[in-house]
Design a protein around this motif. Structure first.
Motif, PDB file in Angstrom:
ATOM      1  N   ASN B  98       0.859  -1.244  -0.023  1.00 25.94           N
ATOM      2  CA  ASN B  98      -0.018  -0.029  -0.019  1.00 25.94           C
ATOM      3  C   ASN B  98       0.718   1.190  -0.150  1.00 25.94           C
ATOM      4  O   ASN B  98       0.312   2.293  -0.417  1.00 25.94           O
ATOM      5  CB  ASN B  98      -0.806   0.056   1.250  1.00 25.94           C
ATOM      6  CG  ASN B  98      -1.998  -0.965   1.094  1.00 25.94           C
ATOM      7  OD1 ASN B  98      -2.429  -1.056  -0.191  1.00 25.94           O
ATOM      8  ND2 ASN B  98      -2.602  -1.417   2.044  1.00 25.94           N
ATOM      9  N   ILE B 154      -1.461   2.565  -2.516  1.00 24.03           N
ATOM     10  CA  ILE B 154      -2.799   2.196  -2.495  1.00 24.03           C
ATOM     11  C   ILE B 154      -3.821   3.698  -2.727  1.00 24.03           C
ATOM     12  O   ILE B 154      -4.906   3.689  -3.373  1.00 24.03           O
ATOM     13  CB  ILE B 154      -3.766   1.562  -1.296  1.00 24.03           C
ATOM     14  CG1 ILE B 154      -5.075   1.321  -1.301  1.00 24.03           C
ATOM     15  CG2 ILE B 154      -3.393   2.703  -0.157  1.00 24.03           C
ATOM     16  CD1 ILE B 154      -5.388  -0.051  -2.221  1.00 24.03           C
ATOM     17  N   VAL B 155      -2.925   4.633  -2.414  1.00 21.21           N
ATOM     18  CA  VAL B 155      -3.682   6.154  -2.720  1.00 21.21           C
ATOM     19  C   VAL B 155      -3.917   6.652  -4.243  1.00 21.21           C
ATOM     20  O   VAL B 155      -4.962   6.781  -4.552  1.00 21.21           O
ATOM     21  CB  VAL B 155      -3.032   7.094  -1.871  1.00 21.21           C
ATOM     22  CG1 VAL B 155      -3.611   8.723  -2.102  1.00 21.21           C
ATOM     23  CG2 VAL B 155      -3.131   6.790  -0.218  1.00 21.21           C
ATOM     24  N   PHE B 157      -3.649   4.306  -6.665  1.00 25.26           N
ATOM     25  CA  PHE B 157      -4.407   3.379  -7.198  1.00 25.26           C
ATOM     26  C   PHE B 157      -5.818   3.709  -7.041  1.00 25.26           C
ATOM     27  O   PHE B 157      -6.613   3.270  -7.816  1.00 25.26           O
ATOM     28  CB  PHE B 157      -4.079   1.908  -6.481  1.00 25.26           C
ATOM     29  CG  PHE B 157      -4.716   0.863  -6.839  1.00 25.26           C
ATOM     30  CD1 PHE B 157      -4.529   0.227  -8.036  1.00 25.26           C
ATOM     31  CD2 PHE B 157      -5.796   0.532  -6.181  1.00 25.26           C
ATOM     32  CE1 PHE B 157      -5.492  -1.098  -8.543  1.00 25.26           C
ATOM     33  CE2 PHE B 157      -6.881  -0.649  -6.682  1.00 25.26           C
ATOM     34  CZ  PHE B 157      -6.515  -1.634  -7.694  1.00 25.26           C
ATOM     35  N   THR B 158      -6.359   4.039  -5.833  1.00 27.41           N
ATOM     36  CA  THR B 158      -7.520   4.502  -5.372  1.00 27.41           C
ATOM     37  C   THR B 158      -7.942   5.724  -6.495  1.00 27.41           C
ATOM     38  O   THR B 158      -9.163   5.583  -6.962  1.00 27.41           O
ATOM     39  CB  THR B 158      -7.744   4.397  -3.987  1.00 27.41           C
ATOM     40  OG1 THR B 158      -7.281   3.542  -3.356  1.00 27.41           O
ATOM     41  CG2 THR B 158      -9.192   4.917  -3.629  1.00 27.41           C
ATOM     42  N   LYS B 159      -7.010   6.647  -6.489  1.00 25.83           N
ATOM     43  CA  LYS B 159      -7.486   7.769  -7.376  1.00 25.83           C
ATOM     44  C   LYS B 159      -7.857   7.389  -8.591  1.00 25.83           C
ATOM     45  O   LYS B 159      -8.714   7.716  -9.428  1.00 25.83           O
ATOM     46  CB  LYS B 159      -6.249   8.887  -6.996  1.00 25.83           C
ATOM     47  CG  LYS B 159      -6.408   9.433  -5.901  1.00 25.83           C
ATOM     48  CD  LYS B 159      -5.326  10.538  -5.985  1.00 25.83           C
ATOM     49  CE  LYS B 159      -5.310  11.400  -4.628  1.00 25.83           C
ATOM     50  NZ  LYS B 159      -4.030  12.291  -4.538  1.00 25.83           N
TER      51      LYS B 159
END
Lengths: 417, 165
Positions: B98, B154-155, B157-159
């Motif tokens: 992450n 993960i940040v 990726f999430t965006k």
């Protein structure tokens, strides 16, 4: 053909079924955090990702740094309190006790839910027949903003427990025996599913011991099957089974990675030797290991039952080494005040500390000097866990810890009867 | 992230817990303050001797126990480019990915000692150990965890994946 964990993950993923190994995106019912893992680490990230998806599903508890012992701790607690108020989170507690204990005690988790949290002992919520999985603070920020988490569906290990515990033997002795037999990596990346005749009658507080210690076996989640006793507890609290989770059961032909059965009737009291929860031996077989301090507390070892067990052993006795007692929650503190447990503990020479994680997190409330040895009911006993790297931490049930406090060394508590 | 990582091995034994990677007494420190305490519970001289780009090579179950994200944050802050082991504590592994820090599972780390030159090829899923000339296959980094790592965490990726309009 699904295990209990697979059934709950299938629902959360909006799929008719899932199998171990599938990667799924699932909608999360509860997101939980504490003052150490929470707002101070993820608040700015949540803002960056567009804010909370659903504040009502969020639980925030300050338990690591209360009561604050440094200005730095006080600032963390203050920041946590302000964030919880600004964000209008579903539940916020400060100085009321430990997150994992409160999630169950305040009915913040329901059977059938998917819960994620930033703290390894998040697995504790599996006691309420939920799938509870720990993640890190940064990932929790993304879940808070989207409501979604990705998970690889874990293989399940089924553990059936039968029989009844003997005198001065506790649930903790069951999890220690399992850790001793199968080791700390046994359930790595897997789900643990507890069932069997022994769990039928277990209270929520007793189930917590089974789920909580799953993380020390490496488990992704640890779930205890719902039984009539759990249903009665929910009905007595006037709660609705919102997701129908109380009716859930694993399928007869569920696909388990392995199955284990343990008759708890013959278990003696156990201890975990420094420095690992899986270095386990019967407490009467390790010799008279001298201890400098004793500590009863933590999410797994500061339950009402723990304090009562300690008081039963300490009635009419005096401790020979300092014994600190940290109730998991305010409600447990209140109950122990009302039923005379605290009076018995104090009369025996114990010091009662405010509810919270305390010394188990190595932050305050009884941390250790180099060369000191403690016996504790804490969650784990890794090197440096409770203070100095040169201190030794042994683990036992509250009865075993109280007996050691009286004797000044580790002893089978039944030898004091 | 770069697909090819070259660095020196910094070796540890089996069962190093997150309580040793970042002891509890540093839990009150912020993410920008913990690099100096990396591995304080296992090797107090670590932060002084580690160089940017070094690769931790450890025994079984590296990072077991507490889920404190400050453990991989500290390693990353100290300049560690990747962590190689036969297995990881689940939460430590997930936190590494992450944060965009490769946590690489190889079956066998035998023969790798401090200072050895290693090349991790994420694309080819191999770890090359120069002194022995051996190539060891990477067992993990497939599926979503690989996508998260390739997005550097993960940040981001999430965006890209969940918050795109």
């Amino acid at each position: 053909m699904m295990t209990l964990t697979e059934k709950i993950l299938a629902r959360a993923a909006g799929r008719p079924s899932v199998r171990a190994g599938d990667e799924v995106w699932a909608t999360v019912d509860r997101m939980i955090m504490n003052d150490s893992s929470g707002p101070r680490r993820l608040g700015a990230l949540v803002d960056d990702l567009g804010g909370l998806w659903d504040a009502s599903r969020v639980v925030v508890v300050s338990d690591h740094f209360v009561p604050a012992s440094t200005i730095r701790h006080a600032e963390i607690v203050q920041l946590t309190r302000r964030w919880a108020a600004e964000q209008r989170v579903g539940a916020f507690h400060e100085s009321d006790g430990i997150l994992h204990s409160l999630v169950l005690q305040k009915w913040l988790v329901r059977p059938g839910m998917l819960l994620v949290g930033a703290d390894s002992h998040t697995v504790s919520a599996g006691a309420a027949a939920a799938v509870a999985v720990a993640i890190g603070s940064t990932e929790l920020a993304t879940v808070l903003a989207t409501g979604q988490v990705w998970l690889r569906v874990p293989e399940t290990i089924r553990v059936d427990l039968d029989g009844a515990l003997g005198p001065r033997v506790d649930l903790r002795d069951v999890t220690m025996a399992l850790l001793g037999a199968y080791g700390g990596e046994w359930a790595g990346y897997r789900a643990l599913e507890y069932g069997g005749s022994f769990v039928e009658a277990l209270s929520l507080e007793e189930r917590l011991v089974l789920s909580n210690q799953g993380i020390e076996m490496g488990a992704k989640n640890a779930i205890v099957v719902p039984t009539a006793r759990l249903r009665q507890a929910f009905e007595a609290a006037g709660l609705e089974d919102v997701l129908g989770g109380l009716a859930l059961a694993p399928d007869e032909d569920a696909n388990y990675r392995e199955r284990r059965r343990l008759d708890v009737s013959t278990l003696p009291p156990q201890v975990a030797l420094h420095p690992s929860p899986d270095r386990v031996a019967p407490s009467g077989e390790v010799g008279a290991i001298r201890v400098d301090q004793a500590w009863i507390g933590s999410c797994v070892g500061g339950r009402h039952a723990d304090l009562k067990q300690a008081a039963a052993l300490l009635e009419g006795r005096r401790v020979r080494v300092p014994l600190s007692v940290t109730p998991s929650t305010r409600a447990i503190y209140d109950a122990c005040l009302a039923d005379g447990t605290l009076a018995t503990l104090v009369a025996a020479g114990a010091t009662v500390l405010p509810p919270g994680c305390g010394a188990c997190a190595g932050v305050h409330g009884g941390v250790l000097a180099p060369g000191e040895r403690v016996i504790a009911t804490g969650t784990r006993n890794f090197r440096g866990r409770m203070g100095s790297l040169e201190a030794e931490v042994y683990l036992g049930s509250a009865g075993t810890v109280a007996a050691a406090a009286v004797a000044g060394h580790i002893v089978d508590p039944r030898e004091l009867d | 992230m770069t697909a090819l990582l070259e660095g020196r091995a910094v070796c540890f034994g089996a069962h190093v817990t997150t309580d040793e990677i970042l002891p509890g007494r540093y839990l009150d420190r912020g993410a920008d303050e913990v690099a100096q305490y990396a591995m304080a519970g296992a090797d107090p001289g670590f932060a002084a001797r580690v160089r940017p780009g070094d690769i931790i090579v450890a025994g079984a179950d590296f990072g077991a126990g507490s889920g404190r994200e400050s453990a991989p944050v500290a390693l990353k802050g100290a300049g560690i480019a990747a962590v190689v082991a036969p297995g990881f504590g689940r939460l430590f592994f997930r936190n590494c990915i992450n944060l965009g820090l490769p946590a690489v599972i190889v079956d066998d780390v035998a023969g790798i000692v401090d200072g050895d030159a290693l090349t991790i090829d994420i694309g080819a899923r191999t770890v090359f150990h120069a002194p022995s000339g051996t190539t060891r296959p990477i067992r993990n980094l497939t599926g979503i965890s690989r996508e998260v790592l390739e997005a550097s965490g993960i940040v981001s990726f999430t965006k890209r994946r969940l918050l795109r309009p």
